[in-house]
Design an enzyme around this catalytic site. Structure first.
Site, PDB file in Angstrom:
ATOM      1  N   GLU A   1      41.224  82.960 -41.821  1.00 15.44           N
ATOM      2  CA  GLU A   1      41.076  82.244 -43.103  1.00 15.44           C
ATOM      3  C   GLU A   1      42.410  81.743 -43.621  1.00 15.44           C
ATOM      4  O   GLU A   1      43.389  82.467 -43.525  1.00 15.44           O
ATOM      5  CB  GLU A   1      40.467  83.200 -44.134  1.00 15.44           C
ATOM      6  CG  GLU A   1      38.982  83.329 -43.968  1.00 15.44           C
ATOM      7  CD  GLU A   1      38.378  84.378 -44.869  1.00 15.44           C
ATOM      8  OE1 GLU A   1      38.880  84.577 -46.004  1.00 15.44           O
ATOM      9  OE2 GLU A   1      37.403  85.004 -44.438  1.00 15.44           O
TER      10      GLU A   1
ATOM     11  N   MET B   1      25.633  99.411 -42.206  1.00 14.81           N
ATOM     12  CA  MET B   1      24.715  99.836 -43.278  1.00 14.81           C
ATOM     13  C   MET B   1      25.469 100.637 -44.323  1.00 14.81           C
ATOM     14  O   MET B   1      25.159 101.801 -44.595  1.00 14.81           O
ATOM     15  CB  MET B   1      23.581 100.650 -42.648  1.00 14.81           C
ATOM     16  CG  MET B   1      22.376 100.826 -43.524  1.00 14.81           C
ATOM     17  SD  MET B   1      21.594  99.246 -43.915  1.00 14.81           S
ATOM     18  CE  MET B   1      19.882  99.737 -43.926  1.00 14.81           C
ATOM     19  N   GLY B   2      26.480 100.011 -44.911  1.00 14.42           N
ATOM     20  CA  GLY B   2      27.169 100.640 -46.047  1.00 14.42           C
ATOM     21  C   GLY B   2      26.471 100.203 -47.320  1.00 14.42           C
ATOM     22  O   GLY B   2      25.279  99.884 -47.305  1.00 14.42           O
ATOM     23  N   ARG B   3      27.267 100.142 -48.388  1.00 11.75           N
ATOM     24  CA  ARG B   3      26.680  99.760 -49.675  1.00 11.75           C
ATOM     25  C   ARG B   3      26.088  98.355 -49.619  1.00 11.75           C
ATOM     26  O   ARG B   3      24.965  98.121 -50.059  1.00 11.75           O
ATOM     27  CB  ARG B   3      27.750  99.827 -50.774  1.00 11.75           C
ATOM     28  CG  ARG B   3      28.140 101.236 -51.167  1.00 11.75           C
ATOM     29  CD  ARG B   3      29.308 101.194 -52.133  1.00 11.75           C
ATOM     30  NE  ARG B   3      30.525 100.897 -51.387  1.00 11.75           N
ATOM     31  CZ  ARG B   3      31.551 101.736 -51.252  1.00 11.75           C
ATOM     32  NH1 ARG B   3      31.529 102.903 -51.866  1.00 11.75           N
ATOM     33  NH2 ARG B   3      32.614 101.408 -50.551  1.00 11.75           N
ATOM     34  N   ILE B   4      26.866  97.404 -49.077  1.00 14.59           N
ATOM     35  CA  ILE B   4      26.388  96.010 -49.075  1.00 14.59           C
ATOM     36  C   ILE B   4      25.228  95.846 -48.090  1.00 14.59           C
ATOM     37  O   ILE B   4      24.211  95.226 -48.413  1.00 14.59           O
ATOM     38  CB  ILE B   4      27.549  95.035 -48.756  1.00 14.59           C
ATOM     39  CG1 ILE B   4      28.600  95.101 -49.879  1.00 14.59           C
ATOM     40  CG2 ILE B   4      27.046  93.604 -48.571  1.00 14.59           C
ATOM     41  CD1 ILE B   4      29.911  94.364 -49.596  1.00 14.59           C
TER      42      ILE B   4
ATOM     43  N   ARG C   1      33.674  90.547 -42.452  1.00  9.80           N
ATOM     44  CA  ARG C   1      35.001  90.013 -42.194  1.00  9.80           C
ATOM     45  C   ARG C   1      34.943  89.083 -40.994  1.00  9.80           C
ATOM     46  O   ARG C   1      34.255  89.376 -40.004  1.00  9.80           O
ATOM     47  CB  ARG C   1      35.989  91.157 -41.920  1.00  9.80           C
ATOM     48  CG  ARG C   1      36.431  91.892 -43.172  1.00  9.80           C
ATOM     49  CD  ARG C   1      37.301  91.008 -44.066  1.00  9.80           C
ATOM     50  NE  ARG C   1      37.803  91.703 -45.228  1.00  9.80           N
ATOM     51  CZ  ARG C   1      37.313  91.592 -46.476  1.00  9.80           C
ATOM     52  NH1 ARG C   1      36.277  90.806 -46.726  1.00  9.80           N
ATOM     53  NH2 ARG C   1      37.857  92.242 -47.471  1.00  9.80           N
TER      54      ARG C   1
ATOM     55  N   HIS D   1      34.558  82.078 -48.499  1.00 10.48           N
ATOM     56  CA  HIS D   1      34.749  83.480 -48.894  1.00 10.48           C
ATOM     57  C   HIS D   1      34.442  83.693 -50.389  1.00 10.48           C
ATOM     58  O   HIS D   1      35.329  84.054 -51.166  1.00 10.48           O
ATOM     59  CB  HIS D   1      36.176  83.952 -48.558  1.00 10.48           C
ATOM     60  CG  HIS D   1      36.304  85.446 -48.492  1.00 10.48           C
ATOM     61  ND1 HIS D   1      37.165  86.085 -47.651  1.00 10.48           N
ATOM     62  CD2 HIS D   1      35.677  86.432 -49.175  1.00 10.48           C
ATOM     63  CE1 HIS D   1      37.068  87.397 -47.815  1.00 10.48           C
ATOM     64  NE2 HIS D   1      36.158  87.626 -48.747  1.00 10.48           N
TER      65      HIS D   1
HETATM   66  C1  8YV Z   1      37.053  89.443 -52.442  1.00  9.37           C
HETATM   67  C2  8YV Z   1      36.081  90.701 -50.472  1.00  9.37           C
HETATM   68  O1  8YV Z   1      36.833  88.174 -52.901  1.00  9.37           O
HETATM   69  O2  8YV Z   1      35.858  92.658 -51.723  1.00  9.37           O
HETATM   70  C3  8YV Z   1      36.159  92.163 -50.651  1.00  9.37           C
HETATM   71  O3  8YV Z   1      36.522  92.865 -49.691  1.00  9.37           O
HETATM   72  O4  8YV Z   1      36.149  90.210 -49.413  1.00  9.37           O
HETATM   73  C4  8YV Z   1      35.859  89.809 -51.648  1.00  9.37           C
HETATM   74  O5  8YV Z   1      34.971  90.405 -52.529  1.00  9.37           O
HETATM   75  C5  8YV Z   1      38.374  89.485 -51.775  1.00  9.37           C
HETATM   76  O6  8YV Z   1      38.560  90.660 -51.104  1.00  9.37           O
HETATM   77  C6  8YV Z   1      39.477  89.342 -52.777  1.00  9.37           C
HETATM   78  O7  8YV Z   1      40.523  90.194 -52.513  1.00  9.37           O
END
Ligand code: 8YV
Length: 325
Positions: A265, A153-156, A236, A283
């Protein structure tokens, strides 16, 4: 002239601001630099604008004696050896906030796509299979009125939770620490991890990768989840044990999965693409033009400040200030 290396080309004008003042070298291929290309391209740099795919490790840092800042263009920065950078007097910055809402939008896109079989249905139409309507055609599951479980539950995570109000959903969340600000903002209720798994119809992973989250979702967790549950990962990849997810989906232990990130990835576990109950994205969590421009703008601003001897706002290793070269 100090050198700035940018490990990929970005949309917008921000990188252009550095030209003239610095020797700017951009890796312009439409692919990631290899390790050799990264090390050669960055050689002699005072600043590097990197992505999460670039391993900014001891070897990299040791090869760049003039390095003052690693400006990672992304909110996650597990690709950077922050402890070593700190020790060597190298500032590390990230790009938080600007991508929060964009990534939360994508989490919802995945939730709805999996639940309502949007991609499968699109493929059905395009492949000429839509010959007749039928009441049982491509039946999915409702999103509205269900229980959403946010892991991280961080910003996103908070932005994902906030959107649930429009769908009349109950929201549970699990986080390292309870966050009363998010509870107030989103109406979400804190749940211990097992309860989150047992009660959620949608589990959305929005946490960073760290030793507490790595491999947190495996066969045992999928067994605890509802058989009708959908898992979404915009955090992640290594938070989910991908082989165990593929097996759980195959067996019907859970109903579906929407993934934007993967364990290794760009490799994807071979068991996943063949499953119709998955939506698999490359991603693209923050991949909206405006957001990408904001991210690189923020990354460039950090470089400008650091090379001017100032402290960038989004410094993730404030301890470095005592070790600056
Ligand atoms: C990016 C992400 O595309 O912000 C992050 O941590 O995973 C993505 O928004 C990616 O990190 C590009 O470096």
């Amino acid at each position: 002239m100090k050198k700035v290396f940018v490990s990929l080309e970005y949309p917008g004008e921000a990188v252009g601001r550095l030209a003239g003042k610095y020797n700017v070298v951009v890796f312009r291929e439409e692919r990631l630099p290899t390790r050799k290309e990264l090390l050669e391209g960055a050689a002699g740099s005072s600043a590097v604008i990197s992505t999460v795919a670039d391993a900014i490790d001891k070897e990299f840092i040791d090869l760049l004696p003039d390095l003052r800042i690693v400006s990672n263009c992304g909110v996650g920065y597990e690709n950077v050896d922050v402890a070593y950078a700190t020790e060597r007097g190298v500032m590390v910055t990230n790009t938080p906030n600007v991508l929060t809402e964009t990534t939360a939008d994508l989490a919802w896109a995945l939730m709805i796509s999996v639940a309502r079989r949007v991609v499968e249905a699109d493929t059905y139409v395009r492949s000429g299979k839509f010959k007749t309507w039928h009441p049982s055609l491509l039946m999915g599951r409702n999103v509205h009125g269900k229980t959403l479980g946010v892991f991280g539950m961080g910003r996103i995570g908070s932005a994902v939770a906030r959107r649930a109000a429009g769908f009349g959903m109950r929201v549970l969340y699990h986080n390292r620490r309870r966050t009363e600000a998010s509870e107030k903002e989103t109406g979400a209720e804190y749940a211990e991890f097992p309860r989150l798994l047992e009660e959620s119809d949608f589990v959305v992973i929005a946490s960073p990768l760290n030793e507490g989250t790595r491999g947190r979702f495996g066969a045992e967790e999928f067994r605890k989840m509802k058989r009708g549950a959908i898992i979404v990962n915009v955090g992640r990849g290594p938070i989910i044990k991908e082989a165990e997810l593929a097996a759980a989906l195959e067996e019907g232990a859970i109903w579906g999965a929407g993934l934007d990130v993967y364990e290794k990835e760009p490799e994807i576990h071979p068991g996943l693409p063949g499953l119709p109950n998955t939506v698999l994205l490359p991603h693209i969590g923050s991949a909206a033009r405006e957001t990408r421009e904001d991210m690189i703008d923020m990354a460039v601003t950090s470089v400008e400040l650091a090379l001017d001897g100032k402290t960038p706002e989004h410094l993730v290793n404030p301890g470095v200030l005592e070790n600056l070269k």
